[in-house]
Design a protein around this motif. Structure first.
Motif, PDB file in Angstrom:
ATOM      1  N   ALA A 179       0.760  -1.269  -0.057  1.00 36.89           N
ATOM      2  CA  ALA A 179       0.012   0.005  -0.008  1.00 36.89           C
ATOM      3  C   ALA A 179       0.881   1.213  -0.086  1.00 36.89           C
ATOM      4  CB  ALA A 179      -0.800   0.035   1.244  1.00 36.89           C
ATOM      5  N   VAL A 180       1.979   1.299   0.710  1.00 34.24           N
ATOM      6  CA  VAL A 180       2.981   2.313   0.658  1.00 34.24           C
ATOM      7  C   VAL A 180       3.456   2.597  -0.649  1.00 34.24           C
ATOM      8  CG1 VAL A 180       5.093   3.179   1.864  1.00 34.24           C
ATOM      9  CG2 VAL A 180       3.244   1.999   3.377  1.00 34.24           C
ATOM     10  N   GLN A 181       3.770   1.300  -1.243  1.00 33.44           N
ATOM     11  CA  GLN A 181       4.432   1.645  -2.689  1.00 33.44           C
ATOM     12  C   GLN A 181       3.512   1.887  -3.665  1.00 33.44           C
ATOM     13  OE1 GLN A 181       7.754   1.240  -3.420  1.00 33.44           O
ATOM     14  NE2 GLN A 181       8.067   1.096  -1.336  1.00 33.44           N
ATOM     15  N   ASN A 182       2.299   1.587  -3.344  1.00 30.46           N
ATOM     16  CA  ASN A 182       1.154   2.218  -4.426  1.00 30.46           C
ATOM     17  C   ASN A 182       1.168   3.556  -4.215  1.00 30.46           C
ATOM     18  OD1 ASN A 182       0.568  -0.469  -5.142  1.00 30.46           O
ATOM     19  ND2 ASN A 182      -1.216  -0.751  -4.047  1.00 30.46           N
ATOM     20  N   ALA A 183       1.059   4.130  -2.820  1.00 24.60           N
ATOM     21  CA  ALA A 183       0.943   5.578  -2.833  1.00 24.60           C
ATOM     22  C   ALA A 183       2.243   6.325  -3.442  1.00 24.60           C
ATOM     23  CB  ALA A 183       1.187   5.826  -1.239  1.00 24.60           C
ATOM     24  N   ASN A 184       3.600   5.703  -3.353  1.00 26.74           N
ATOM     25  CA  ASN A 184       4.786   6.210  -3.656  1.00 26.74           C
ATOM     26  C   ASN A 184       4.692   6.300  -5.275  1.00 26.74           C
ATOM     27  OD1 ASN A 184       7.185   7.405  -3.916  1.00 26.74           O
ATOM     28  ND2 ASN A 184       8.263   5.570  -3.629  1.00 26.74           N
ATOM     29  N   TYR A 185       4.094   5.097  -5.755  1.00 27.39           N
ATOM     30  CA  TYR A 185       3.913   5.336  -7.272  1.00 27.39           C
ATOM     31  C   TYR A 185       3.057   6.217  -7.707  1.00 27.39           C
ATOM     32  CZ  TYR A 185       3.009   3.336 -11.778  1.00 27.39           C
ATOM     33  OH  TYR A 185       2.870   3.088 -13.312  1.00 27.39           O
ATOM     34  N   LEU A 186       1.846   6.117  -7.307  1.00 28.40           N
ATOM     35  CA  LEU A 186       0.682   7.017  -7.942  1.00 28.40           C
ATOM     36  C   LEU A 186       1.179   8.513  -7.578  1.00 28.40           C
ATOM     37  CD1 LEU A 186      -2.382   5.137  -6.656  1.00 28.40           C
ATOM     38  CD2 LEU A 186      -1.754   5.747  -9.138  1.00 28.40           C
ATOM     39  N   SER A 187       1.944   8.817  -6.580  1.00 29.92           N
ATOM     40  CA  SER A 187       2.214  10.223  -6.339  1.00 29.92           C
ATOM     41  C   SER A 187       3.257  10.737  -7.587  1.00 29.92           C
ATOM     42  CB  SER A 187       3.030  10.213  -4.997  1.00 29.92           C
ATOM     43  OG  SER A 187       4.128   9.855  -5.053  1.00 29.92           O
ATOM     44  N   GLN A 188       4.213   9.588  -7.691  1.00 31.61           N
ATOM     45  CA  GLN A 188       4.967  10.187  -8.922  1.00 31.61           C
ATOM     46  C   GLN A 188       4.259  10.197 -10.340  1.00 31.61           C
ATOM     47  OE1 GLN A 188       8.053   7.350  -8.397  1.00 31.61           O
ATOM     48  NE2 GLN A 188       9.284   8.131  -6.598  1.00 31.61           N
ATOM     49  N   GLU A 189       3.485   9.272 -10.430  1.00 32.97           N
ATOM     50  CA  GLU A 189       2.984   9.006 -11.849  1.00 32.97           C
ATOM     51  C   GLU A 189       1.855  10.337 -12.067  1.00 32.97           C
ATOM     52  OE1 GLU A 189       2.271   7.062 -15.330  1.00 32.97           O
ATOM     53  OE2 GLU A 189       3.774   6.299 -13.664  1.00 32.97           O
ATOM     54  N   GLN A 190       1.194  10.537 -10.967  1.00 33.17           N
ATOM     55  CA  GLN A 190       0.071  11.583 -11.248  1.00 33.17           C
ATOM     56  C   GLN A 190       0.728  13.013 -10.853  1.00 33.17           C
ATOM     57  OE1 GLN A 190      -3.262  10.414  -8.892  1.00 33.17           O
ATOM     58  NE2 GLN A 190      -3.523   8.798 -10.522  1.00 33.17           N
ATOM     59  N   GLY A 191       1.926  13.020 -10.385  1.00 32.21           N
ATOM     60  CA  GLY A 191       2.442  14.392 -10.036  1.00 32.21           C
ATOM     61  C   GLY A 191       1.811  15.206  -8.936  1.00 32.21           C
ATOM     62  N   PHE A 192       1.537  14.577  -7.991  1.00 28.95           N
ATOM     63  CA  PHE A 192       1.031  15.206  -6.717  1.00 28.95           C
ATOM     64  C   PHE A 192       2.092  15.152  -5.758  1.00 28.95           C
ATOM     65  CE2 PHE A 192      -1.198  11.325  -6.613  1.00 28.95           C
ATOM     66  CZ  PHE A 192      -1.194  10.994  -4.988  1.00 28.95           C
ATOM     67  N   ASP A 193       2.130  15.874  -4.636  1.00 26.38           N
ATOM     68  CA  ASP A 193       3.218  16.106  -3.638  1.00 26.38           C
ATOM     69  C   ASP A 193       2.679  15.115  -2.471  1.00 26.38           C
ATOM     70  OD1 ASP A 193       5.638  16.409  -2.309  1.00 26.38           O
ATOM     71  OD2 ASP A 193       4.325  18.252  -1.170  1.00 26.38           O
ATOM     72  N   LEU A 194       3.346  14.158  -2.130  1.00 21.11           N
ATOM     73  CA  LEU A 194       2.976  13.137  -1.115  1.00 21.11           C
ATOM     74  C   LEU A 194       4.003  12.979  -0.095  1.00 21.11           C
ATOM     75  CD1 LEU A 194       0.729  10.995   0.016  1.00 21.11           C
ATOM     76  CD2 LEU A 194       2.106   9.371  -1.134  1.00 21.11           C
ATOM     77  N   ASP A 195       3.920  13.054   1.217  1.00 20.80           N
ATOM     78  CA  ASP A 195       5.005  12.845   2.190  1.00 20.80           C
ATOM     79  C   ASP A 195       4.874  11.269   2.643  1.00 20.80           C
ATOM     80  OD1 ASP A 195       7.206  12.877   3.959  1.00 20.80           O
ATOM     81  OD2 ASP A 195       6.059  14.494   5.194  1.00 20.80           O
ATOM     82  N   ILE A 196       5.658  10.362   2.404  1.00 23.10           N
ATOM     83  CA  ILE A 196       5.424   9.147   2.975  1.00 23.10           C
ATOM     84  C   ILE A 196       5.561   8.919   4.358  1.00 23.10           C
ATOM     85  CG2 ILE A 196       6.294   6.969   2.682  1.00 23.10           C
ATOM     86  CD1 ILE A 196       6.591   7.128  -0.365  1.00 23.10           C
ATOM     87  N   ASP A 197       6.222   9.846   4.837  1.00 31.64           N
ATOM     88  CA  ASP A 197       6.424   9.873   6.443  1.00 31.64           C
ATOM     89  C   ASP A 197       5.351   9.954   7.193  1.00 31.64           C
ATOM     90  OD1 ASP A 197       9.068   9.146   6.101  1.00 31.64           O
ATOM     91  OD2 ASP A 197       9.779  11.057   6.143  1.00 31.64           O
ATOM     92  N   ARG A 198       4.346  10.825   6.572  1.00 32.06           N
ATOM     93  CA  ARG A 198       2.985  11.111   7.083  1.00 32.06           C
ATOM     94  C   ARG A 198       1.852  10.381   6.825  1.00 32.06           C
ATOM     95  NH1 ARG A 198       2.347  17.074   5.241  1.00 32.06           N
ATOM     96  NH2 ARG A 198       0.295  16.371   5.467  1.00 32.06           N
ATOM     97  N   LEU A 199       1.976   9.075   6.212  1.00 33.18           N
ATOM     98  CA  LEU A 199       1.174   7.940   5.987  1.00 33.18           C
ATOM     99  C   LEU A 199       0.753   7.306   7.147  1.00 33.18           C
ATOM    100  CD1 LEU A 199       2.337   6.415   2.654  1.00 33.18           C
ATOM    101  CD2 LEU A 199       0.394   8.160   2.928  1.00 33.18           C
TER     102      LEU A 199
END
Length: 167
Positions: free
Chosen positions: A64-84
């Motif tokens: 799930a964390v990797q899905n979040a990381n991939y989609l943030s890079q793919e769709q170009g929005f800012d996501l802080d993985i440390d705050r998940l």
């Protein structure tokens, strides 16, 4: 269009581990320990959990964390993985396997092997201002006075009936 605007504001990322050979009841014991925790503390908790399903749940959480990381890079929005944060962790019932166990005197007992579908959902924690969040909690607590503890009245002793007195 309003639904898509709301959905883009709060992003959720999920991962599924389907057809796991564990009963949903046993999987929920592990999943309840990580609900609401940050991803880092949830991974630490799963690392030291002695249940057999814990590595599977850890794998789903990492996915799930990797899905979040991939989609943030793919769709170009800012996501802080440390705050998940783990928003939802559910074990739904999967198909059951019907089995037969030999019983005495040529009989057979049926039993079922249960399976679970494990779903882990993570989302980004919202930033909270310290001044506005602490003030309402204090006013709610101060507004309600505490009731004094009262002892319940004692029950009356039941009258004893004797068989000799009536005879």
């Amino acid at each position: 269009m309003a639904k898509t605007a709301e959905k883009s504001a709060v992003r959720e990322f999920r991962a599924e581990a389907r057809f796991q050979r564990v009963s949903p009841q046993k999987a929920k014991l592990v999943l309840d320990t990580i609900k609401g925790l940050s991803v880092e503390s949830a991974l630490n908790t799963l690392m030291f959990t002695k249940k057999r399903i814990a590595p599977v749940v850890e794998k789903a959480l990492r996915s799930a964390v990797q899905n979040a990381n991939y989609l943030s890079q793919e769709q170009g929005f800012d996501l802080d993985i440390d705050r998940l944060v783990v928003k939802q962790a559910v074990a739904n019932e999967g198909p059951r396997m019907k089995r037969i166990r030999p019983a005495p005197m040529g009989r057979a007992f049926r039993y079922q092997r249960r399976m679970a579908h494990i779903i882990v959902t993570v989302t980004e924690r919202k930033t909270v201002e310290t001044g506005s969040a602490a003030a309402p909690a204090e006013t709610k607590a101060a507004g309600k006075p505490k009731k004094a503890a009262t002892k319940a009245p004692a029950k009356k002793a039941a009258a004893k009936k004797t068989a000799k007195a009536t005879a």
